[in-house]
Design a protein around this motif. Structure first.
Motif, PDB file in Angstrom:
ATOM      1  N   GLU A   8       0.988  -1.258   0.082  1.00 37.69           N
ATOM      2  CA  GLU A   8      -0.046  -0.021   0.047  1.00 37.69           C
ATOM      3  C   GLU A   8       0.803   1.079   0.027  1.00 37.69           C
ATOM      4  O   GLU A   8       1.633   1.485   0.759  1.00 37.69           O
ATOM      5  CB  GLU A   8      -0.935   0.105   1.303  1.00 37.69           C
ATOM      6  CG  GLU A   8      -1.836   1.317   1.608  1.00 37.69           C
ATOM      7  CD  GLU A   8      -2.518   1.775   0.059  1.00 37.69           C
ATOM      8  OE1 GLU A   8      -3.302   1.062  -0.098  1.00 37.69           O
ATOM      9  OE2 GLU A   8      -2.399   2.920  -0.256  1.00 37.69           O
ATOM     10  N   ALA A   9       0.676   2.204  -0.921  1.00 36.94           N
ATOM     11  CA  ALA A   9       1.611   3.438  -1.150  1.00 36.94           C
ATOM     12  C   ALA A   9       1.284   4.268   0.104  1.00 36.94           C
ATOM     13  O   ALA A   9       2.183   5.121   0.489  1.00 36.94           O
ATOM     14  CB  ALA A   9       1.076   4.081  -2.448  1.00 36.94           C
ATOM     15  N   GLY A  15      -7.611   3.014   0.952  1.00 36.01           N
ATOM     16  CA  GLY A  15      -7.854   3.715  -0.006  1.00 36.01           C
ATOM     17  C   GLY A  15      -8.934   4.832   0.029  1.00 36.01           C
ATOM     18  O   GLY A  15      -8.767   5.567   0.959  1.00 36.01           O
ATOM     19  N   TYR A  16      -9.736   4.814  -0.799  1.00 35.56           N
ATOM     20  CA  TYR A  16     -10.679   6.249  -0.919  1.00 35.56           C
ATOM     21  C   TYR A  16     -11.539   6.055   0.388  1.00 35.56           C
ATOM     22  O   TYR A  16     -12.041   7.061   0.756  1.00 35.56           O
ATOM     23  CB  TYR A  16     -11.548   6.240  -2.147  1.00 35.56           C
ATOM     24  CG  TYR A  16     -10.958   7.074  -3.229  1.00 35.56           C
ATOM     25  CD1 TYR A  16      -9.875   7.856  -3.049  1.00 35.56           C
ATOM     26  CD2 TYR A  16     -11.358   6.787  -4.294  1.00 35.56           C
ATOM     27  CE1 TYR A  16      -9.122   8.435  -4.155  1.00 35.56           C
ATOM     28  CE2 TYR A  16     -10.566   7.400  -5.586  1.00 35.56           C
ATOM     29  CZ  TYR A  16      -9.328   8.317  -5.229  1.00 35.56           C
ATOM     30  OH  TYR A  16      -8.710   8.826  -6.350  1.00 35.56           O
ATOM     31  N   LEU A  17     -11.614   4.955   0.881  1.00 33.89           N
ATOM     32  CA  LEU A  17     -12.360   4.976   2.475  1.00 33.89           C
ATOM     33  C   LEU A  17     -12.052   5.693   3.313  1.00 33.89           C
ATOM     34  O   LEU A  17     -12.646   6.378   4.196  1.00 33.89           O
ATOM     35  CB  LEU A  17     -13.093   3.319   2.697  1.00 33.89           C
ATOM     36  CG  LEU A  17     -14.169   2.746   1.998  1.00 33.89           C
ATOM     37  CD1 LEU A  17     -13.627   2.323   0.535  1.00 33.89           C
ATOM     38  CD2 LEU A  17     -14.717   1.597   2.803  1.00 33.89           C
ATOM     39  N   LYS A  25     -18.770  11.365   7.061  1.00 34.65           N
ATOM     40  CA  LYS A  25     -19.692  10.246   6.334  1.00 34.65           C
ATOM     41  C   LYS A  25     -19.308   8.824   6.728  1.00 34.65           C
ATOM     42  O   LYS A  25     -20.158   7.841   6.815  1.00 34.65           O
ATOM     43  CB  LYS A  25     -19.732  10.407   4.834  1.00 34.65           C
ATOM     44  CG  LYS A  25     -20.765   9.995   4.053  1.00 34.65           C
ATOM     45  CD  LYS A  25     -20.879  10.560   2.690  1.00 34.65           C
ATOM     46  CE  LYS A  25     -20.245   9.600   1.644  1.00 34.65           C
ATOM     47  NZ  LYS A  25     -20.109  10.053   0.122  1.00 34.65           N
ATOM     48  N   VAL A  51       4.231   0.275  -5.361  1.00 30.58           N
ATOM     49  CA  VAL A  51       4.579  -0.611  -6.684  1.00 30.58           C
ATOM     50  C   VAL A  51       4.906   0.047  -7.952  1.00 30.58           C
ATOM     51  O   VAL A  51       3.808   0.651  -8.473  1.00 30.58           O
ATOM     52  CB  VAL A  51       3.861  -1.794  -6.771  1.00 30.58           C
ATOM     53  CG1 VAL A  51       4.343  -2.825  -7.877  1.00 30.58           C
ATOM     54  CG2 VAL A  51       3.790  -2.563  -5.474  1.00 30.58           C
ATOM     55  N   MET A  57       1.049   9.996  -6.354  1.00 29.45           N
ATOM     56  CA  MET A  57       0.854   9.612  -4.994  1.00 29.45           C
ATOM     57  C   MET A  57       0.700  10.833  -4.420  1.00 29.45           C
ATOM     58  O   MET A  57       1.433  11.909  -4.243  1.00 29.45           O
ATOM     59  CB  MET A  57       1.760   8.898  -4.597  1.00 29.45           C
ATOM     60  CG  MET A  57       1.737   7.429  -5.352  1.00 29.45           C
ATOM     61  SD  MET A  57       0.304   6.642  -4.838  1.00 29.45           S
ATOM     62  CE  MET A  57       0.074   5.598  -6.083  1.00 29.45           C
ATOM     63  N   THR A  82      -5.181  -3.722  -7.475  1.00 30.46           N
ATOM     64  CA  THR A  82      -6.394  -3.250  -6.896  1.00 30.46           C
ATOM     65  C   THR A  82      -6.106  -1.876  -6.581  1.00 30.46           C
ATOM     66  O   THR A  82      -6.405  -1.145  -5.417  1.00 30.46           O
ATOM     67  CB  THR A  82      -6.956  -3.838  -5.653  1.00 30.46           C
ATOM     68  OG1 THR A  82      -5.957  -3.730  -4.463  1.00 30.46           O
ATOM     69  CG2 THR A  82      -7.339  -5.104  -5.717  1.00 30.46           C
ATOM     70  N   ILE A  83      -5.652  -0.781  -7.719  1.00 33.87           N
ATOM     71  CA  ILE A  83      -5.052   0.551  -7.372  1.00 33.87           C
ATOM     72  C   ILE A  83      -6.163   1.536  -7.383  1.00 33.87           C
ATOM     73  O   ILE A  83      -5.805   2.720  -7.532  1.00 33.87           O
ATOM     74  CB  ILE A  83      -3.740   0.409  -8.174  1.00 33.87           C
ATOM     75  CG1 ILE A  83      -4.299   0.459  -9.776  1.00 33.87           C
ATOM     76  CG2 ILE A  83      -2.829  -0.389  -7.810  1.00 33.87           C
ATOM     77  CD1 ILE A  83      -2.969   1.007 -10.624  1.00 33.87           C
ATOM     78  N   GLY A  84      -7.555   1.094  -7.717  1.00 38.12           N
ATOM     79  CA  GLY A  84      -8.495   2.192  -8.324  1.00 38.12           C
ATOM     80  C   GLY A  84      -8.561   2.725  -9.292  1.00 38.12           C
ATOM     81  O   GLY A  84      -7.353   2.467 -10.233  1.00 38.12           O
ATOM     82  N   ARG A  86      -8.014   6.193 -10.303  1.00 34.55           N
ATOM     83  CA  ARG A  86      -7.550   7.787  -9.757  1.00 34.55           C
ATOM     84  C   ARG A  86      -7.136   8.744 -10.512  1.00 34.55           C
ATOM     85  O   ARG A  86      -6.759   9.903  -9.973  1.00 34.55           O
ATOM     86  CB  ARG A  86      -6.709   7.355  -8.657  1.00 34.55           C
ATOM     87  CG  ARG A  86      -7.069   6.287  -7.666  1.00 34.55           C
ATOM     88  CD  ARG A  86      -6.290   6.113  -6.504  1.00 34.55           C
ATOM     89  NE  ARG A  86      -6.953   5.655  -5.268  1.00 34.55           N
ATOM     90  CZ  ARG A  86      -6.438   6.181  -3.860  1.00 34.55           C
ATOM     91  NH1 ARG A  86      -5.478   6.930  -4.039  1.00 34.55           N
ATOM     92  NH2 ARG A  86      -7.325   5.753  -2.915  1.00 34.55           N
ATOM     93  N   ASP A 146     -19.365  15.490  -1.078  1.00 37.50           N
ATOM     94  CA  ASP A 146     -18.484  15.505   0.264  1.00 37.50           C
ATOM     95  C   ASP A 146     -17.755  16.731   0.336  1.00 37.50           C
ATOM     96  O   ASP A 146     -17.419  17.358   1.322  1.00 37.50           O
ATOM     97  CB  ASP A 146     -17.555  14.296   0.005  1.00 37.50           C
ATOM     98  CG  ASP A 146     -18.357  12.871   0.029  1.00 37.50           C
ATOM     99  OD1 ASP A 146     -19.471  12.804   0.748  1.00 37.50           O
ATOM    100  OD2 ASP A 146     -17.638  12.064  -0.306  1.00 37.50           O
ATOM    101  N   ASP A 293     -12.264  -0.569  -8.604  1.00 36.10           N
ATOM    102  CA  ASP A 293     -12.262   0.350  -9.437  1.00 36.10           C
ATOM    103  C   ASP A 293     -11.307   0.420 -10.787  1.00 36.10           C
ATOM    104  O   ASP A 293     -11.283   0.686 -11.784  1.00 36.10           O
ATOM    105  CB  ASP A 293     -12.078   1.742  -8.827  1.00 36.10           C
ATOM    106  CG  ASP A 293     -13.208   1.946  -7.954  1.00 36.10           C
ATOM    107  OD1 ASP A 293     -14.170   1.231  -7.910  1.00 36.10           O
ATOM    108  OD2 ASP A 293     -13.085   3.030  -7.426  1.00 36.10           O
ATOM    109  N   SER A 299     -16.419   3.437  -9.118  1.00 34.71           N
ATOM    110  CA  SER A 299     -17.474   2.871  -8.766  1.00 34.71           C
ATOM    111  C   SER A 299     -18.048   3.031  -7.410  1.00 34.71           C
ATOM    112  O   SER A 299     -17.702   3.895  -6.865  1.00 34.71           O
ATOM    113  CB  SER A 299     -17.756   1.423  -9.117  1.00 34.71           C
ATOM    114  OG  SER A 299     -18.992   0.629  -9.138  1.00 34.71           O
ATOM    115  N   VAL A 301     -18.123   1.083  -3.140  1.00 34.68           N
ATOM    116  CA  VAL A 301     -17.415   0.429  -2.383  1.00 34.68           C
ATOM    117  C   VAL A 301     -18.265  -1.148  -2.359  1.00 34.68           C
ATOM    118  O   VAL A 301     -17.291  -2.108  -2.487  1.00 34.68           O
ATOM    119  CB  VAL A 301     -17.872   0.988  -0.679  1.00 34.68           C
ATOM    120  CG1 VAL A 301     -17.160  -0.149   0.241  1.00 34.68           C
ATOM    121  CG2 VAL A 301     -17.253   2.346  -0.528  1.00 34.68           C
TER     122      VAL A 301
END
Ligand SMILES: Cc1cc2nc3c(=O)[nH]c(=O)nc-3n(C[C@H](O)[C@H](O)[C@H](O)COP(=O)(O)OP(=O)(O)OC[C@H]3O[C@@H](n4cnc5c(N)ncnc54)[C@H](O)[C@@H]3O)c2cc1C
Length: 319
Positions: A8-9, A15-17, A25, A51, A57, A82-84, A86, A146, A293, A299, A301
């Motif tokens: 994880e970077a 992630g976005y969560l 929220k 990676v 980033m 699973t890098i989204g 972005r 948001d 994503d 998309s 969660v």
């Protein structure tokens, strides 16, 4: 069983969560609780470890270790990406370079990081503060909502949210019977806290004074149906101006970040620019799968979670 390592970077997983959706929220304790369960199950999280080099980033480069993409793929039996999705959509208009015009995620992410005490770990970017400012949010979706809630919490003088598409109906239309997803007006708690919402508005230029945003030139558009599709038409003489001290671009994401990891592996992309996968979540690379994503495009969660579970099962069968 298998051993699982997550690279994880960012300083923390989620992630976005964690760094996109505001704390008002989503309480981040729910993410921590789930991560703890995973750690106790044996998943190893290597955070602040990116990676491939993409330059997109958020965390300070000094604090992130960049590791070679090919070495990761060689060292493990299978790799799931699973890098989204972005890469943000931008508005390439006159004045875009002005001070005070920012991508929504820069604003939201800085707030999230400040809130959890990680502000000093970000790369060298100026704070983006809405306090006392006339804020205009361009984009009428969830990310825009948001921004509205965060700007109000920071003490904005006024918040206006503008959207290019027409105002959706309040109720499901007869052309979208259940179980189709109804395109109805969404009003979040952030909207109820106070903001002006305008629909069918096109942005034409950003007006700067001494390089700083001062106002936005807009005009109204009409959406007419042509061959089953809605087509945008300018409304002549409808030009108007909105004064602004802070503009937040919340127009969604175009696709996965293609530089760095994705380019390093030469992965095939789908027509929308995300990672192309077969029904088994398999990418064009024999040892690489993709989910969330990064393969679906931006998309929800629930879809990312369902995708991750289905991809894990597909990989298990493939190994
Ligand atoms: C502001 C905002 C509000 C949202 N609100 C909602 C909502 O209300 N409801 C909802 O359902 N969805 C919402 N979403 C969408 C939802 O957050 C995403 O669909 C979901 O997070 C996608 O999960 P993901 O794991 O595929 O990608 P992400 O959440 O984007 O996670 C990708 C992870 O990969 C890491 N990463 C990227 N590149 C590398 C690399 N090279 N090396 C190592 N790590 C890397 C990133 O740091 C990140 O942690 C929202 C999104 C945003 C931005």
């Amino acid at each position: 069983g298998f051993t699982v390592t997550v690279f994880e970077a960012d300083a923390k997983a989620g992630g976005y969560l964690r760094y996109g959706i505001p704390d008002f929220k989503l309480d981040k304790r729910f993410i921590d609780r789930r991560l703890k369960v995973m750690e106790e199950e044996g998943v190893e999280f290597k955070t602040s470890t990116q990676v491939g080099k993409s330059g997109s980033m958020f965390a300070s480069e000094a604090l992130v270790e960049i590791i070679n993409t090919q070495e990761v793929v060689d060292d493990f039996d299978a790799t799931l990406i699973t890098i989204g999705a972005r890469a943000p959509r931008d508005l390439h208009l006159p004045g875009r370079e002005g001070v005070g015009i920012h991508q929504a995620l820069d604003f939201l992410s800085l707030q999230n990081r400040a809130y959890c005490g990680e502000r000093n770990e970000c790369r060298d970017i100026e704070p983006i503060i809405a306090y006392g400012k006339r804020v205009v949010v361009i984009g009428g979706g969830d990310t825009g909502a948001d921004c509205v809630g965060t700007a109000n919490r920071q003490g904005a003088r006024s918040v206006t949210q503008i959207e290019l598409l027409p105002k959706p109906p309040e109720h499901r239309s007869s052309s979208e019977p259940w179980p189709l997803w109804p395109k109805v007006l969404k009003t979040s708690s952030s909207h109820l806290e106070g903001c002006d919402r305008l629909w069918s508005i096109n942005t034409n230029r950003f007006n700067l004074v001494d390089g700083i945003i001062e106002s936005i030139d807009c005009s109204k558009v009409e959406w007419v149906e042509e061959g089953g599709k809605l087509k945008m038409q300018p409304v002549l003489g409808s030009e108007f101006n909105i004064e602004a001290d802070l503009v937040l671009l919340a127009m969604g994401f175009v696709h996965v970040v293609q530089e760095g990891l994705v380019a390093d592996l030469g992965l095939e992309l789908d027509p929308r620019g995300n990672i192309r996968t077969a029904g088994t979540f398999h990418s064009s690379h024999p040892k690489v799968w993709a989910s969330g994503d990064a393969r679906r495009g931006a998309s929800l969660v629930v879809h990312a979670i369902a995708d991750g579970r289905a991809a894990a099962e597909a990989m298990m069968r493939g190994l």
